[in-house]
Scaffold this active site. Structure first.
Site, PDB file in Angstrom:
ATOM      1  N   GLU A   1       0.821  -1.208   0.000  1.00  0.00           N
ATOM      2  CA  GLU A   1       0.000   0.000   0.000  1.00  0.00           C
ATOM      3  C   GLU A   1       0.860   1.265   0.000  1.00  0.00           C
ATOM      4  O   GLU A   1       0.550   2.243  -0.693  1.00  0.00           O
ATOM      5  CB  GLU A   1      -0.930   0.019   1.221  1.00  0.00           C
ATOM      6  CG  GLU A   1      -1.855  -1.186   1.299  1.00  0.00           C
ATOM      7  CD  GLU A   1      -1.307  -2.312   2.162  1.00  0.00           C
ATOM      8  OE1 GLU A   1      -2.068  -2.867   2.955  1.00  0.00           O
ATOM      9  OE2 GLU A   1      -0.098  -2.632   2.019  1.00  0.00           O
TER      10      GLU A   1
ATOM     11  N   CYS B   1      -2.312  -4.227   7.156  1.00  0.00           N
ATOM     12  CA  CYS B   1      -1.859  -4.601   8.500  1.00  0.00           C
ATOM     13  C   CYS B   1      -2.308  -3.567   9.522  1.00  0.00           C
ATOM     14  O   CYS B   1      -2.536  -2.394   9.216  1.00  0.00           O
ATOM     15  CB  CYS B   1      -0.344  -4.777   8.526  1.00  0.00           C
ATOM     16  SG  CYS B   1       0.586  -3.267   8.186  1.00  0.00           S
TER      17      CYS B   1
ATOM     18  N   CYS C   1      -0.409  -0.166   7.944  1.00  0.00           N
ATOM     19  CA  CYS C   1      -0.903   0.380   6.681  1.00  0.00           C
ATOM     20  C   CYS C   1      -2.341   0.884   6.826  1.00  0.00           C
ATOM     21  O   CYS C   1      -2.731   1.856   6.164  1.00  0.00           O
ATOM     22  CB  CYS C   1      -0.833  -0.680   5.589  1.00  0.00           C
ATOM     23  SG  CYS C   1       0.862  -1.095   5.112  1.00  0.00           S
TER      24      CYS C   1
ATOM     25  N   ARG D   1      12.891 -23.893  -6.603  1.00  0.00           N
ATOM     26  CA  ARG D   1      13.748 -23.657  -5.442  1.00  0.00           C
ATOM     27  C   ARG D   1      13.829 -22.170  -5.092  1.00  0.00           C
ATOM     28  O   ARG D   1      13.818 -21.791  -3.927  1.00  0.00           O
ATOM     29  CB  ARG D   1      15.167 -24.181  -5.712  1.00  0.00           C
ATOM     30  CG  ARG D   1      15.297 -25.680  -5.735  1.00  0.00           C
ATOM     31  CD  ARG D   1      16.748 -26.079  -6.022  1.00  0.00           C
ATOM     32  NE  ARG D   1      16.931 -27.527  -6.068  1.00  0.00           N
ATOM     33  CZ  ARG D   1      18.088 -28.128  -6.286  1.00  0.00           C
ATOM     34  NH1 ARG D   1      19.178 -27.386  -6.498  1.00  0.00           N
ATOM     35  NH2 ARG D   1      18.171 -29.440  -6.312  1.00  0.00           N
TER      36      ARG D   1
ATOM     37  N   ASP E   1      24.708 -37.901  -3.172  1.00  0.00           N
ATOM     38  CA  ASP E   1      24.668 -36.909  -4.250  1.00  0.00           C
ATOM     39  C   ASP E   1      25.622 -35.736  -4.042  1.00  0.00           C
ATOM     40  O   ASP E   1      25.995 -35.066  -5.004  1.00  0.00           O
ATOM     41  CB  ASP E   1      23.253 -36.350  -4.405  1.00  0.00           C
ATOM     42  CG  ASP E   1      22.255 -37.399  -4.870  1.00  0.00           C
ATOM     43  OD1 ASP E   1      22.692 -38.519  -5.196  1.00  0.00           O
ATOM     44  OD2 ASP E   1      21.052 -37.096  -4.913  1.00  0.00           O
TER      45      ASP E   1
ATOM     46  N   ARG F   1      21.635 -22.892  -9.242  1.00  0.00           N
ATOM     47  CA  ARG F   1      22.726 -22.634 -10.190  1.00  0.00           C
ATOM     48  C   ARG F   1      22.281 -22.663 -11.653  1.00  0.00           C
ATOM     49  O   ARG F   1      22.969 -22.126 -12.524  1.00  0.00           O
ATOM     50  CB  ARG F   1      23.860 -23.645  -9.971  1.00  0.00           C
ATOM     51  CG  ARG F   1      23.459 -25.092 -10.174  1.00  0.00           C
ATOM     52  CD  ARG F   1      24.488 -26.075  -9.649  1.00  0.00           C
ATOM     53  NE  ARG F   1      24.054 -27.462  -9.832  1.00  0.00           N
ATOM     54  CZ  ARG F   1      23.210 -28.077  -9.008  1.00  0.00           C
ATOM     55  NH1 ARG F   1      22.726 -27.443  -7.968  1.00  0.00           N
ATOM     56  NH2 ARG F   1      22.863 -29.325  -9.235  1.00  0.00           N
TER      57      ARG F   1
ATOM     58  N   GLU G   1      13.105 -32.954  -1.143  1.00  0.00           N
ATOM     59  CA  GLU G   1      13.712 -33.525  -2.353  1.00  0.00           C
ATOM     60  C   GLU G   1      14.214 -34.955  -2.155  1.00  0.00           C
ATOM     61  O   GLU G   1      14.707 -35.560  -3.096  1.00  0.00           O
ATOM     62  CB  GLU G   1      14.857 -32.625  -2.844  1.00  0.00           C
ATOM     63  CG  GLU G   1      14.377 -31.409  -3.613  1.00  0.00           C
ATOM     64  CD  GLU G   1      15.268 -31.075  -4.801  1.00  0.00           C
ATOM     65  OE1 GLU G   1      16.290 -31.747  -4.999  1.00  0.00           O
ATOM     66  OE2 GLU G   1      14.939 -30.122  -5.517  1.00  0.00           O
TER      67      GLU G   1
ATOM     68  N   THR H   1      12.868 -40.417   3.397  1.00  0.00           N
ATOM     69  CA  THR H   1      12.357 -39.147   3.926  1.00  0.00           C
ATOM     70  C   THR H   1      11.029 -38.786   3.279  1.00  0.00           C
ATOM     71  O   THR H   1      10.063 -38.401   3.954  1.00  0.00           O
ATOM     72  CB  THR H   1      13.376 -38.014   3.695  1.00  0.00           C
ATOM     73  OG1 THR H   1      14.632 -38.375   4.288  1.00  0.00           O
ATOM     74  CG2 THR H   1      12.894 -36.708   4.303  1.00  0.00           C
TER      75      THR H   1
END
Length: 368
Positions: free
Chosen positions: A78, A103, A112, A211, A227, A234, A308, A313
């Protein structure tokens, strides 16, 4: 009788005219709210832990100001919209549109809602109310108590979708969880339990964009050791997510890429609590760790996490039902025959996307 008929017909057309006027106004409000959402999306991935918010100021059916929240600690949407208006004398006769309720509390910036009252806008149009305990209707109440006309619920579902991470975090006291993995056509994550390239270049760019948009990314011990992934963006120009490693026995060596200084790293383990530069070690118990883990992530103000891997997991989150979206990348031309099996996942498909020989499947958890 004829006179009564004329009066009834006149009343009908009067009501029809009012209905059309209201309907036309709602359509107009939706057009400007769509613009608020477009503006807010420009900061996707950059405002954590704050929400995404866009704002438009309209004077006599003309947009005279626009703004969005760029980054936590900086001006809210705002204020940026107000600052963009060249002729401030027009503000009192203008309508301000905002995708999220203004807010009502003091943080790094002032409320705001108070600023809107101070300026004296004639009307405020809100996409959706803010469920954060510090706001939650208080902003709207401030505006109404000041005599400002307030309309809310314009494109409400779209505005809530815009801030699905923010709302999940504050309502469920946990991050928004996105499961993601790549598998071969015959359902394996790797070949003979060794790192195997499955995604093509377009899919990798998609994943790295994902990501950059989410707050954090998570892997377990085995994936980190196998890994040696950096978990950065990147492949594109974008911010690196906070990296999260679940490594109960601290087996991952400190010279592995996940500990590089490219991004903050949180290591959940069963041995110690400590901070070493940009790496924070957080102690949790191994048994039934998911509830503790979610609580700790909430305390760290992590609003969204991409899970990931690895398979163990991912399966833990699937079994517990703690996930909101899932993205599965399938290489149609690759059969690995032997290796780590992909998680079992039998949920209703929401949509799919083809990127050359990669099929991307998207899911929503509607069973939460």
């Amino acid at each position: 009788m004829y006179q009564n008929t004329r009066q009834n017909v006149g009343c009908f057309f009067s009501k029809l005219s009012i209905f059309r006027t209201r309907s036309n106004q709602r359509m107009t409000d939706q057009i400007y709210m769509k613009r608020c959402i477009e503006l807010a999306k420009k900061a996707l991935g950059k405002t954590y832990p704050n929400p995404l918010v866009g704002s438009v100021i309209v004077y006599q059916d003309t947009i005279i100001g626009e703004g969005y929240h760029h980054k936590a600690g900086e001006n809210h949407a705002e204020i940026n919209a107000i600052n963009s208006v060249k002729n401030k004398d027009l503000l009192k006769e203008s309508t301000i549109y905002v995708s999220l309720e203004p807010c009502a509390h003091y943080g790094k910036t002032g409320p705001c809602a108070n600023k809107i009252v101070e300026i004296g806008f004639r009307k405020v149009v809100i996409g959706t109310l803010d469920s954060h305990e510090k706001v939650n209707g208080k902003g709207k109440e401030i505006l109404e108590n000041a005599g400002i006309e307030v309309v809310s619920g314009i494109l409400e579902k779209e505005c809530q979708e815009l801030n699905k991470r923010f709302f999940t975090f504050h309502q469920q006291k946990r991050p928004y969880i996105i499961l993601k993995w790549a598998q071969s056509n015959d359902g394996f994550l790797d070949k003979d339990f060794k790192p195997t390239s499955i995604s093509n270049s377009l899919s990798k760019q998609f994943v790295h964009t994902l990501r950059s948009e989410e707050h954090a990314i998570l892997i377990g011990t085995k994936t980190a050791l196998t890994d040696n992934a950096s978990l950065t963006t990147r492949e594109i120009v974008g911010r690196n997510p906070v990296r999260i490693l679940i490594d109960f026995d601290l087996k991952v060596p400190h010279d592995f890429k996940i500990f590089s200084n490219e991004a903050p790293t949180l290591v959940f383990n069963s041995l110690k609590n400590s901070e070493e530069g940009h790496v924070k070690f957080i102690k949790i118990e191994k048994e039934n760790f998911l509830d503790q883990f979610m609580q700790k992530l909430f305390e760290e103000q992590i609003q969204s996490v991409i899970i990931e891997g690895g398979s163990f997991t991912l399966t833990e989150f699937i079994k517990a039902g703690i996930w909101d979206e899932a993205v599965i990348i399938k290489n149609e031309n690759l059969n690995l025959i032997h290796g780590t099996k992909a998680p079992e996942f039998e949920f209703e498909l929401e949509k799919e996307m083809q990127l050359r020989d990669n099929l991307l499947y998207f899911y929503r958890n509607n069973q939460k």
